[in-house]
Design an enzyme around this catalytic site. Structure first.
Site: not given
Lengths: 1147, 369
Positions: A688-689, A414, A608, A830, A554, A512
């Site tokens: 990975t996302g 991951d 990110r 994962d 989310f 966040e």
């Protein structure tokens, strides 16, 4: 478990058929609803008893035995034992019964003890008091007596006794805080909500007056999913229906925090709680070594059966002459004579089986299990894998896979939290193309190149100013962060004293927190959520209040979240933040181009990025939204889908505000680790996302892709231009051409510098590749894709859904080489791939403990993977492979002489060795040295293993358990057995092999019998196999010395004792003084020495020759190290006499 | 013998960051820092290379060859004489006994075999009988005995073990000693005569005691009812085995060698390992240092032919042998030692060559991958 399922089934049937297969109705407080509503049908639910134990007092023995004998090995030994009991066999049933009994008992005791612990734990849980409201009063009850529908009062820091629906809490807003640390390990506080209409019932009496029913789905194990509906009968009117979701459901095992007390109603009890449903054990993983072991076992079983068959046939051929079958001196009994020939032949066959059955030893299973169990302690003890920050070392959840760590070929990792720290830091934000950098970072660090960028602190104009502030507010509002004030000290809240600075933001998503903290540094501080109003302090130290209306949470499919707030001026805003790909398509205005450029720039930097957008809602629109949401939420069926549809229709037509960039730093030594894994011949895939650019940047940073790596892209962008088919064929052609030329180059020896390939694929393309297409060519895509992957040293899969990760792992697992895969990850997303891969490794990360809990091994940091694989995996593999080979070898040595002896005793199944020797050979004479070897052996120093990862290739592909090596060991065993037997044979045959204790007096000339013969063979055998292991041992600690010499000594002492006494409980005394008489004979000593030397000779010669002529990398390194040490010692002795002791010991 | 490296590693200097922040270290799960748990126990790490094994091979060669030669010479010095008296051959004096054997005959069949010794037998001479094709190691046979019965246990005497079947009872009377082994005890008697040149015969005294293991005779085998004189009474209520001609308490006149502790019986009861075997029968003790125990010359062996081997094609032999420190004649051990020693020596030479040729190459540091 079974019982509860049965009970559940019965209760469903009792409840009547129309009463739901997939939902249940709960009457709060067991009160009938007013007439007019549905008829009151009391349903039967299980009580709140938790049964995690497997056995009861009564069924322990039969059930445990049944479970143990389901293992094929145990069953085999049981059959052998029964055969020995029933028919007349050469060896007493004790020889196989005792080891089996030992194994079974030890296992039973272990399992019994574990079950007793579970019983105790169950009891303490089942009997702990709970408080139930009955008729307006609080009643104490034992937890197990709790029933569905009871209203329960839970106080702060108590754990919930069953799955509850929150009715009301002592907090005014009807919320409560909960930690689910014991469920999924996430220690953050989560907020749960009461339904608005019941939150007022917050005393016992009031709760008692509540008249409501709950309809909800039947229990299911997913912790995060729940759908239900509460019908509240306030008056005689129609009931008010309110939706219930997982935010209303308090799970058993979770703990109430920061809330004085709550009232809640039990809906799932006992074995139906989600926690209990999640008890299901993971599927058993088996290692490659175990598979080879089973293959060997089958070979040996065939050998065993053929041996027995050969002997049976020969026996009857030999016995054809009645004078051989039954000479006058050795007649059969009458019953034996009358037996049918077929029965006799079959009994003989079984007897031979029993005689030779030691070739498949019980003790091997025990030793392998012990080796794995004890060996795994070295992982947990490892100091280098201990993380100071976390205060934890590595964890071993299954010890079955230790050796598999040395066989890994594919590593799936991951990115977030695994390669990277998951410690987010707010770097910058970009509003309409203007970049803002918080001062804290700006001052702290010199930002090269940043100066040239437009770092604007001054106001960019009135319109911009407005946007800017809206952007900051959006970030302050659009999140699910909680504010936790510091622990109270002496009753005074420190937070109040020192201003707001000490309050801490808590969220399940570190992004966040980073964003909110970043906003704080830019002047907008999120203070708290109070009475569904969010308070923020703006730059002018004014407090602005927004009413929080809706949160569109989310999820990883939408990849965005939204909030709907109402400002103090009465305007409705919808703020949305999410991944660029999730937001840009929904934007209708704003400076999209500038923002997109910045986002891409940041992504390349490895940051990110999130985009922020908003839209204003008119009250009418808001009503519409509200309606959509609530109808979706109320749905009992397909709620997920309906919600997703609702979200989709709400979250559109945005105005883009800007983007943020958060840095997720690479973990310590991540690059080094990846490089080592590469060198060790493993293929590393990052799943990975994250978006492609960010992920690719991380890959570069972590040296997964190097400068000279040629990147192949298989992304939606490319497949839009060409079709998938062409792209795939293009890529495979490129790769294969390179591959071909590479082999030619290596053949000609011109160059070994070839540049490797890296592949980038995204989730959408992947699913297109994997999708079985109708034309029939679809199957080929998979093959081509695998072919490409095989030739790439690194693969990056981005934009992956959790399930896709598992799919990839499965795909590689099923490819034709069946490579060993390892998956490593830290988050709940994962888990699927961790469970799918051969070896699953969890990182004890910030995203909770789910990955670590479901993994086979858990490590604190990614860098520990290096030691785990290169050192521990390597060691365990060589250890266990030697263990397996050696075990078969020593039992061939043990049994083959017995086989040969049959040719000289008329195939009468006469055992060569005494019963005690037969029994104890595997249990005590030869068991400890190999066990300790398999725990301690280090053929190469661990520092070298770490420094030189290419050594890992030496053992790749199960190389130490290949058939040639297995056959070598078996032949060595046969050779040794032949030497033992015929050595002794020629000494006994036709010569007076005599003992000669006193040389001068001649009256001690004795003859030796068959037991002396067997004892001689056995002595040579024990010495040979032990010394063979000594020759293989490369790492002689004092423990090895102790165990190896100790077992030889033990054998001698045991034999002296065994032959030294007339044992009163035995009906035969055949070993009496046999060993002593043997030792008092000079030729016996001489022949023992001779035979041991002869049997060890070929192995030594083979080792030396192989080492000299075809040394493996391992052997070269051992050699080099020895030379280095030798030189060092020499210099020492030259230089100083300080090390005198050491150097003389060398000399 | 082996190139070894004693790497006494620094036992606790190897743990990066082990003692960092004291506060974090207070956590209970911190693993101990012992060398054992860190797998860093000091260890001797020998490796088998041509260079290191060479000396061992030469040493083995140098040690084994002399031992082998010594053994071989000793074995060759042992004098052994063997005579087959089965009587299969028509010319053999025992042919008639061999042919006309019957279990029921009460008259013992006797035959005498002349033989001559070319060389005198100097020291004590051991007299053996040898049987071949006799499966004393057959499973049914080996287990057909009752050790507690033989140990003088009174209960077992009258209740022989099931293992003794079908030789446990005769006409419902318990058999003592029971079992197939006892039943088939070798019962030929042999006497040895020296034929003087003047044709007179003098019997050579044969010692019948001291042929069994001391422990067998004094511990493992006991007569029932202690070693009282009245053995006949002790064996009351039992009968003798079916193939015997006399009860067990009449095996010998000497009470110290009678009943279960008869040494011939004890020797027979130790079952042989292989179907061809020899067992000690008598000892001919050296009388004086002046004359050889058995001078060269002519001898006669007088055999009372009781033991049938015809049915299973067996052979019977009588062996006379002297012994040395290493026991009886046994050329195998000497030859084996010489062979193994030479092979080791040869391998040593081969390894030396290999070591010379490849040893330097493989140890050169630049070969590293």
């Amino acid at each position: 478990m079974d019982f509860s399922a049965l009970r559940n089934l019965i209760s469903r049937y009792c409840a009547g058929e129309e009463n739901w297969v997939d939902s249940r109705t709960v009457y709060i407080g067991h009160k009938e609803p007013p007439p007019g509503a549905e008829a009151y049908i009391p349903q039967r639910f299980p009580d709140n008893r938790i049964v995690s134990s497997k056995y009861t007092f009564w069924n322990f023995v039969p059930k445990n035995l049944f479970e143990q004998f389901r293992r094929i090995a145990n069953f085999y030994f049981l059959i052998i034992f029964l055969v020995q009991l029933i028919i007349d066999t050469p060896t007493s049933p004790i020889t196989s019964g005792l080891p089996l009994f030992f194994v079974i008992t030890v296992t039973a005791i272990k399992q019994g003890y574990e079950d007793w612990l579970r019983h105790k734990a169950d009891n303490s849980i089942n009997q702990c008091p709970v408080h139930i409201i009955q008729h307006g009063k609080v009643v104490r009850k034992q937890s197990r007596k709790l029933r569905v529908g009871d209203v329960v009062r839970v106080k702060e820091d108590e754990t919930f006794p069953c799955d509850l629906i929150l009715l009301s809490s002592s907090r005014d807003d009807g919320t409560c805080f909960v930690t689910t640390a014991s469920l999924d390990g996430e220690s953050s506080h989560k907020t749960y909500y009461a339904v608005q209409d019941t939150k007022a019932f917050n005393t016992e009496e009031e709760v008692d007056t509540l008249h409501a029913t709950i309809e909800c789905e039947q229990p299911q194990p997913d912790l995060y999913k729940f759908v239900g509906r509460i019908n509240i009968y306030l008056d005689r009117d129609e009931p008010i229906a309110r939706p219930l979701g997982s935010e209303n459901l308090l799970l058993r095992g979770a703990t109430l925090k920061n809330t004085e007390c709550i009232y809640a109603v039990a809906i799932y009890t006992g074995m139906e709680t989600k926690m209990a449903l999640n008890y299901q054990s993971k599927s058993q993983k088996r290692s490659a070594v175990e598979k080879s072991m089973n293959a060997y076992l089958i070979v040996y079983l065939c050998i065993l059966i053929s041996k027995a068959l050969i002997n049976t046939v020969l026996k009857y051929v030999w016995q054809a002459d009645p004078n051989r079958d039954e000479p006058w001196y050795n007649e059969k009994t009458e019953t034996e004579r009358q037996r049918h020939i077929l029965i006799r032949a079959f009994t003989d066959f079984l007897a031979f089986m029993v005689l030779f059955n030691y070739i498949i030893p019980v003790s091997m299973y025990v030793t392998v299990e012990m080796q794995k169990f004890l060996g795994s302690y070295f992982i947990t003890w490892d100091d280098e894998m201990f993380d100071e920050e976390l205060g934890e070392g590595a964890l071993v959840n299954t010890s079955d896979l230790n050796e598999e760590l040395g066989q890994v070929e594919y590593v799936f990792t991951d990115k977030t939290g695994t390669l990277t720290e998951n410690n987010m830091e707010f770097i910058e934000c970009c509003v309409d193309g203007h970049v803002y950098v918080p001062h804290a970072i700006c001052n702290g660090q010199i930002m090269p190149g940043a100066a040239s960028m437009d770092m604007i602190d001054s106001s960019p104009g009135p319109g911009g100013r407005e946007h800017e502030e809206l952007f900051f507010r959006a970030l302050c509002l659009c999140h699910t962060v909680q504010v936790k004030e510091e622990e109270t000290v002496d009753g005074i809240k420190r937070g109040i004293h020192q201003g707001k600075a000490t309050s801490v933001y808590i969220s399940s998503s570190p992004d966040e927190v980073a964003l909110v903290e970043g906003m704080k540094r830019l002047g907008f501080t999120y203070l708290r959520l109070k009475d569904s109003h969010m308070e923020i302090q703006n730059r002018d130290d004014e407090i602005e209040r927004f009413e929080l209306l809706e949160v569109l949470n989310f999820d990883s499919v939408r990849r965005r979240m939204s909030v709907i707030v109402k400002s103090s001026t009465g305007e409705y805003y919808l703020f949305c933040k999410g991944a660029d790909s999730a937001v840009f398509p929904r934007v209708i205005s704003g400076k999209v181009e500038q923002v997109r450029a910045r986002v891409e720039h940041n992504a390349v930097e490895g940051l990110r990025t999130l985009c922020v957008a908003y839209k204003k809602l008119s009250p009418a629109e808001y009503e519409e939204v509200c309606h959509q949401l609530s109808s979706a939420k109320l749905a009992l069926q397909d709620r997920e889908k309906k919600l997703a549809e609702a979200y989709d229709s709400i979250e559109r037509d945005f105005i883009l505000l800007g983007a943020t960039a958060v840095e997720d730093r690479l973990q310590d030594k991540a690059a080094d680790t990846i490089e080592s894994l590469h060198k060790a011949g493993m293929k590393v895939w990052v799943l990975t996302g994250d978006k492609m650019e960010t992920a690719a940047a991380t890959c570069y940073a972590s040296k997964l892709f190097r400068r000279n790596t040629q990147i192949l892209e298989l992304t939606t962008k490319r497949t839009e231009e060409q079709n998938l088919h062409d792209v795939l064929f293009d890529l495979s052609r490129t790769v294969l051409r390179q591959h071909g030329s590479m082999t030619r180059e290596t053949l000609s020896g011109l160059s070994n510098e070839y540049h490797d390939y890296g592949l980038i694929i995204d989730g959408a393309t992947l699913s297109a590749v994997l999708k079985p297409s109708q034309e029939g060519s679809g199957g080929n895509y998979k093959e081509i894709f695998l072919e490409i992957c095989r030739n790439c040293s690194a693969v990056l899969c981005c934009r992956m859904a959790p399930l896709q990760k598992a799919q990839i792992v499965k795909l590689i697992k099923a490819s034709k080489e069946h490579p060993i895969t390892l998956a490593i990850g830290d988050g709940a997303n994962d888990v699927s791939m961790i469970l799918e891969a051969h070896v699953g490794i969890g990182i004890m990360g910030k995203e909770g403990r789910q990955a670590a809990r479901n993994s086979d091994y858990a490590i604190p940091k990614f860098k520990h993977l290096k030691k785990m694989l290169l050192v521990h995996g390597h060691y365990y593999y060589i250890r266990i492979s030697e263990l397996v080979q050696y075990f078969f070898y020593k039992n061939v040595c043990f049994i083959f002489p017995q086989f040969l002896y049959q040719f000289f005793c008329g195939f009468s199944q006469q055992p060569l060795y005494d019963t005690a020797y037969l029994t104890l050979y595997n249990i005590s004479f030869t068991s400890l040295p190999i066990l300790l070897y398999s725990l301690m052996e280090q053929h190469i120093n661990m520092d070298i293993l770490k420094r030189d990862p290419s050594l890992y290739r030496d053992i790749a592909k199960n190389s130490l358990l290949r058939w040639p090596i297995f056959i070598y060991w078996t032949f060595l065993g046969v050779f040794d057995a032949v030497v033992f037997f015929f050595g002794a044979f020629f000494l006994f045959d036709n010569t007076t092999f005599t003992s000669n204790g006193q040389l001068m007096t001649t009256n001690t000339q004795m003859m030796f019998g068959n037991w002396t013969f067997g004892t001689l063979v056995f002595t040579v055998l024990v010495f040979t196999v032990t010394l063979k292991l000594a020759l293989d041992t490369h790492y002689w600690t004092w423990i090895n010395h102790f165990v190896i010499w100790g077992s030889l000594l033990f054998y001698i002492i045991f034999s002296l004792l065994w032959g030294g006494i007339i044992w009163p409980f035995l009906n035969y005394q055949r070993m009496y003084y046999v060993f002593m008489q043997m030792l008092s004979s000079g030729p016996a000593w001489l022949s023992i020495i001779l035979l041991v030397v002869v049997s060890l000779l070929p192995d030594v010669v083979k080792k030396v020759l192989c080492r000299a002529l075809w040394p493996t990398t391992t052997e070269r390194i051992q050699r080099r190290k020895a030379n280095m040490n030798f030189e060092r010692v020499v210099t020492f002795s030259h230089d100083s006499l300080l090390d005198g002791v050491q150097s003389t010991s060398q000399a | 013998m082996m190139a070894s490296s004693y790497s006494a590693k620094e036992e606790d200097g190897h743990h990066p960051g082990a003692s960092g922040a004291g506060g974090a270290a207070a956590n209970g799960r911190k693993p101990d820092n012992t060398a054992f748990k860190q797998q860093r126990l000091p260890a001797w790490q020998p490796i088998l290379t041509a260079g290191t094994v060479l000396p061992a091979f030469f040493a083995i060669g140098l040690i084994f060859i002399p031992i082998g030669i010594g053994l071989y010479v000793t074995s060759n010095n042992i004098k052994e004489f063997e005579i087959d008296y089965t009587g299969t051959d028509t010319s053999s004096p025992c042919f008639s006994c061999y042919q006309n054997f019957s279990w029921n005959s009460t008259l013992p069949c006797k035959c005498s075999l002349p033989f001559s010794l070319d060389q005198p037998f100097e020291s004590n001479v051991f007299m053996y009988y040898g049987l071949s094709n006799f499966y004393q190691n057959h499973r049914r046979y080996v287990k057909s005995r009752d050790d507690s019965h033989l140990n003088g246990n009174l209960y077992s005497l009258t209740h022989p073990s099931k293992e003794c079947e079908p030789y446990a009872h005769r006409d419902n009377v318990p058999v003592a000693p029971c079992g197939a082994i006892a039943n088939s005890m070798f019962n030929d008697t042999m006497e040895l005569f020296f034929v003087h040149p003047n044709e007179t015969r003098s019997q050579i005294p044969l010692k019948r005691k001291g042929i069994a293991w001391w422990t067998d005779k004094h511990v493992k085998f006991r007569n029932p009812g202690g070693n009282g004189d009245n053995l006949t009474a002790a064996f009351q209520g039992t009968t003798y085995p079916v193939n015997w001609h006399k009860p067990v308490y009449e095996l010998d006149a000497d009470p110290e060698n009678n009943g279960f502790i008869n040494e011939d019986f004890i020797v027979w009861m130790r079952t042989a390992a292989l179907p061809t075997f020899r067992k000690l029968y008598r000892i001919i003790e050296k009388k004086s240092s002046m004359t050889p125990t058995l001078p060269s010359g002519n001898y006669t062996l007088e055999v009372t032919y009781n033991y049938p081997v015809h049915s299973f094609d067996g052979r019977k032999r009588m062996i006379l042998s002297t012994i040395s420190w290493m026991g009886g004649k046994n050329p195998f051990l000497g030859i084996a030692y010489i062979t193994v020693g030479s092979v080791c020596f040869f391998l040593g030479v081969v390894l030396l060559l290999i070591h010379h040729k490849y040893g330097n190459r493989s140890s050169s540091p630049d070969i590293a991958s």
